[in-house]
Design a protein around this motif. Structure first.
Motif, PDB file in Angstrom:
ATOM      1  N   ARG A  14       0.432  -1.477  -0.089  1.00  0.00           N
ATOM      2  CA  ARG A  14      -0.360  -0.115  -0.142  1.00  0.00           C
ATOM      3  C   ARG A  14       0.672   1.465   0.053  1.00  0.00           C
ATOM      4  O   ARG A  14       0.462   2.042  -0.537  1.00  0.00           O
ATOM      5  N   MET A  15       2.133   1.310   1.032  1.00  0.00           N
ATOM      6  CA  MET A  15       2.465   2.075   1.270  1.00  0.00           C
ATOM      7  C   MET A  15       3.484   2.292  -0.700  1.00  0.00           C
ATOM      8  O   MET A  15       3.744   3.688  -1.177  1.00  0.00           O
ATOM      9  N   GLU A  16       3.577   1.730  -0.852  1.00  0.00           N
ATOM     10  CA  GLU A  16       4.686   1.653  -2.427  1.00  0.00           C
ATOM     11  C   GLU A  16       3.883   2.493  -3.841  1.00  0.00           C
ATOM     12  O   GLU A  16       3.943   2.650  -4.701  1.00  0.00           O
ATOM     13  N   ARG A  17       2.504   1.838  -3.535  1.00  0.00           N
ATOM     14  CA  ARG A  17       1.169   2.211  -4.326  1.00  0.00           C
ATOM     15  C   ARG A  17       0.908   4.335  -4.380  1.00  0.00           C
ATOM     16  O   ARG A  17       0.250   4.281  -4.925  1.00  0.00           O
ATOM     17  N   GLY A  18       1.608   4.580  -3.646  1.00  0.00           N
ATOM     18  CA  GLY A  18       1.722   6.131  -3.247  1.00  0.00           C
ATOM     19  C   GLY A  18       0.220   6.569  -1.462  1.00  0.00           C
ATOM     20  O   GLY A  18       0.639   7.111  -1.393  1.00  0.00           O
ATOM     21  N   GLY A  19       0.587   5.861  -0.734  1.00  0.00           N
ATOM     22  CA  GLY A  19      -0.643   5.000   0.362  1.00  0.00           C
ATOM     23  C   GLY A  19       0.611   5.781   1.408  1.00  0.00           C
ATOM     24  O   GLY A  19      -0.082   4.782   2.299  1.00  0.00           O
ATOM     25  N   LEU A  20       0.886   6.944   1.800  1.00  0.00           N
ATOM     26  CA  LEU A  20       1.756   7.077   2.744  1.00  0.00           C
ATOM     27  C   LEU A  20       0.999   8.054   4.210  1.00  0.00           C
ATOM     28  O   LEU A  20       1.191   8.239   4.825  1.00  0.00           O
ATOM     29  N   ALA A  21      -0.092   7.791   3.655  1.00  0.00           N
ATOM     30  CA  ALA A  21      -1.275   9.034   4.502  1.00  0.00           C
ATOM     31  C   ALA A  21      -1.433   8.189   5.759  1.00  0.00           C
ATOM     32  O   ALA A  21      -1.687   6.677   5.756  1.00  0.00           O
ATOM     33  N   GLY A  22      -0.879   7.957   6.781  1.00  0.00           N
ATOM     34  CA  GLY A  22      -0.803   7.516   8.110  1.00  0.00           C
ATOM     35  C   GLY A  22       0.069   6.714   8.536  1.00  0.00           C
ATOM     36  O   GLY A  22      -0.036   6.510   9.819  1.00  0.00           O
ATOM     37  N   THR A  23       0.869   6.784   7.518  1.00  0.00           N
ATOM     38  CA  THR A  23       2.064   6.144   7.896  1.00  0.00           C
ATOM     39  C   THR A  23       2.989   7.137   9.166  1.00  0.00           C
ATOM     40  O   THR A  23       3.333   8.329   9.193  1.00  0.00           O
ATOM     41  N   SER A  24       3.025   5.887  10.294  1.00  0.00           N
ATOM     42  CA  SER A  24       3.688   7.403  11.978  1.00  0.00           C
ATOM     43  C   SER A  24       4.905   7.599  10.987  1.00  0.00           C
ATOM     44  O   SER A  24       6.002   6.621  10.813  1.00  0.00           O
ATOM     45  N   ARG A  36      16.027  10.239   2.690  1.00  0.00           N
ATOM     46  CA  ARG A  36      15.293  10.402   3.815  1.00  0.00           C
ATOM     47  C   ARG A  36      14.006  11.691   4.088  1.00  0.00           C
ATOM     48  O   ARG A  36      13.258  10.615   4.281  1.00  0.00           O
ATOM     49  N   ASP A  37      14.595  12.203   3.945  1.00  0.00           N
ATOM     50  CA  ASP A  37      13.975  13.946   4.316  1.00  0.00           C
ATOM     51  C   ASP A  37      12.923  13.992   2.545  1.00  0.00           C
ATOM     52  O   ASP A  37      11.833  14.360   3.311  1.00  0.00           O
ATOM     53  N   HIS A  38      13.430  13.582   1.781  1.00  0.00           N
ATOM     54  CA  HIS A  38      12.869  12.900   0.671  1.00  0.00           C
ATOM     55  C   HIS A  38      11.111  12.027   0.390  1.00  0.00           C
ATOM     56  O   HIS A  38       9.935  12.654   0.621  1.00  0.00           O
ATOM     57  N   LEU A  39      11.505  11.371   1.227  1.00  0.00           N
ATOM     58  CA  LEU A  39      10.151  10.301   1.752  1.00  0.00           C
ATOM     59  C   LEU A  39       9.599  10.649   2.796  1.00  0.00           C
ATOM     60  O   LEU A  39       8.459  11.170   2.847  1.00  0.00           O
ATOM     61  N   PHE A  40      10.240  11.683   4.230  1.00  0.00           N
ATOM     62  CA  PHE A  40       8.738  12.329   4.949  1.00  0.00           C
ATOM     63  C   PHE A  40       8.502  13.340   4.347  1.00  0.00           C
ATOM     64  O   PHE A  40       7.320  13.294   4.408  1.00  0.00           O
ATOM     65  N   HIS A  41       8.125  14.313   3.231  1.00  0.00           N
ATOM     66  CA  HIS A  41       7.683  15.607   2.972  1.00  0.00           C
ATOM     67  C   HIS A  41       7.417  15.061   2.116  1.00  0.00           C
ATOM     68  O   HIS A  41       6.074  15.329   1.752  1.00  0.00           O
ATOM     69  N   LEU A  42       7.007  13.473   1.015  1.00  0.00           N
ATOM     70  CA  LEU A  42       6.234  13.023   0.373  1.00  0.00           C
ATOM     71  C   LEU A  42       5.130  12.984   1.171  1.00  0.00           C
ATOM     72  O   LEU A  42       4.060  12.760   1.160  1.00  0.00           O
ATOM     73  N   ALA A  43       5.626  11.877   2.659  1.00  0.00           N
ATOM     74  CA  ALA A  43       4.604  11.629   3.442  1.00  0.00           C
ATOM     75  C   ALA A  43       3.425  12.774   4.155  1.00  0.00           C
ATOM     76  O   ALA A  43       2.788  12.587   3.835  1.00  0.00           O
ATOM     77  N   ARG A  44       4.230  13.916   4.260  1.00  0.00           N
ATOM     78  CA  ARG A  44       3.664  15.373   4.709  1.00  0.00           C
ATOM     79  C   ARG A  44       2.448  15.378   3.597  1.00  0.00           C
ATOM     80  O   ARG A  44       2.134  15.652   3.947  1.00  0.00           O
ATOM     81  N   GLN A  45       2.888  15.682   2.516  1.00  0.00           N
ATOM     82  CA  GLN A  45       2.127  15.480   1.508  1.00  0.00           C
ATOM     83  C   GLN A  45       0.992  15.000   1.380  1.00  0.00           C
ATOM     84  O   GLN A  45      -0.302  15.095   1.254  1.00  0.00           O
TER      85      GLN A  45
END
Length: 293
Positions: free
Chosen positions: A58-68, A86-95
């Motif tokens: 689910r995460m790799e399909r773009g579903g980072l919403a709600g990921t801690s 790592r910073d880029h991953l966190f930016h994507l998750a915040r978006q």
């Protein structure tokens, strides 16, 4: 390119990072000689990150919403992400959690221009995350005269690097590295601010007009804006090996101050002094009533 889709960014970024790691590099046994996937399998990443396979898919399909943050940290460790990645991953998750339509500053306050003008012995300029040159002191205008030759305003270093490659490859001694870094920093900015219309337009223009940019952009590489060293060949004063300090401006989110210096007594310091003299003569010649006017 009409938009930068965060879900697509997440999918392509995670799959590209997974593909570059072998089981041996991850400390996993590699069973069988014929693996159908390049790099790690999804289930192997899930194992290393301590999550279920379904959750990782689910995460790799773009579903980072709600990921801690804890899961993101574990995923970053599993994929051997460096600091920028790592910073880029966190930016994507915040978006994914709460997209923010931040509008980067398009102009520079007069007080900041005063700061630039007060720096008299070093080129200093302010840009945003998409490489628009928003303000500069007289030495920076002289140093970056090849970039500023483009009549479009604001001038843009990324556009110069990719759309004027002959001039840019002469100006930047390490052109290949510069081209790679520029695309990687634009990709970083896309994760931070995917709704920036100016960034979307720039990436679309570069993708349409530059095969090299398309290749660099497709790599999914990211980099932070950092201090370092830059080697330039100025059309008037020749080779300049300069130290670069890049500083974020806390009062102006998204803007970066860049200052170029050289150690005293070096050829580069002499070159900057010559550049200052040339810039002063250019300014004098453009005054009303000057010879040739």
């Amino acid at each position: 390119m009409a938009t930068i889709d965060p879900r697509t960014e997440i999918k392509e970024f995670l799959s590209s990072r997974r593909a570059r790691i072998t089981p041996e590099q991850a400390g996993l046994p590699a069973y069988g000689g014929n693996r159908r996937v390049k790099g790690l399998r999804r289930e192997e990443v899930a194992l290393l990150a301590g999550v279920s396979v379904d959750y990782y898919v689910r995460m790799e399909r773009g579903g980072l919403a709600g990921t801690s943050d804890e899961v993101l940290d574990a995923l970053a460790a599993a994929l051997h992400l460096d600091e920028a990645e790592r910073d880029h991953l966190f930016h994507l998750a915040r978006q994914s959690r709460a997209p923010r339509r931040r509008r980067p500053a398009a102009t520079v306050r007069p007080a900041l221009q005063q700061v630039l003008d007060a720096i008299t012995e070093a080129p200093a300029w302010i840009c945003n995350g998409r490489y628009d040159v928003l303000a500069a002191n007289h030495l920076a205008r002289a140093l970056y005269s090849p970039v500023l030759a483009d009549p479009r305003r604001p001038a843009n270093t990324a556009r110069f690097v990719y759309l004027a490659p002959e001039t840019a490859s002469t100006f930047f001694v390490d052109y290949d590295r510069i081209a790679r870094d520029v695309a990687a920093k634009l990709r970083m900015e896309a994760g931070r601010n995917p709704h920036d219309e100016g960034l979307i337009a720039l990436v679309g223009e570069l993708s349409t007009r530059s095969e090299l940019f398309r290749q660099r952009w497709a790599s999914q590489d990211v980099r932070l804006h950092r201090s370092g060293h830059k080697r330039l060949h100025h059309p008037v004063v020749g080779r300049l090996d300069l130290d670069v300090e890049t500083m974020e401006l806390p009062a102006e989110p998204g803007l970066l101050l860049n200052v170029y210096t050289a150690p005293a007594g070096t050829a580069a310091a002499d070159g900057l002094a010559l550049l200052a003299s040339w810039a002063a003569s250019q300014a004098e010649n453009t005054k009303p009533g000057s010879p040739g006017r």
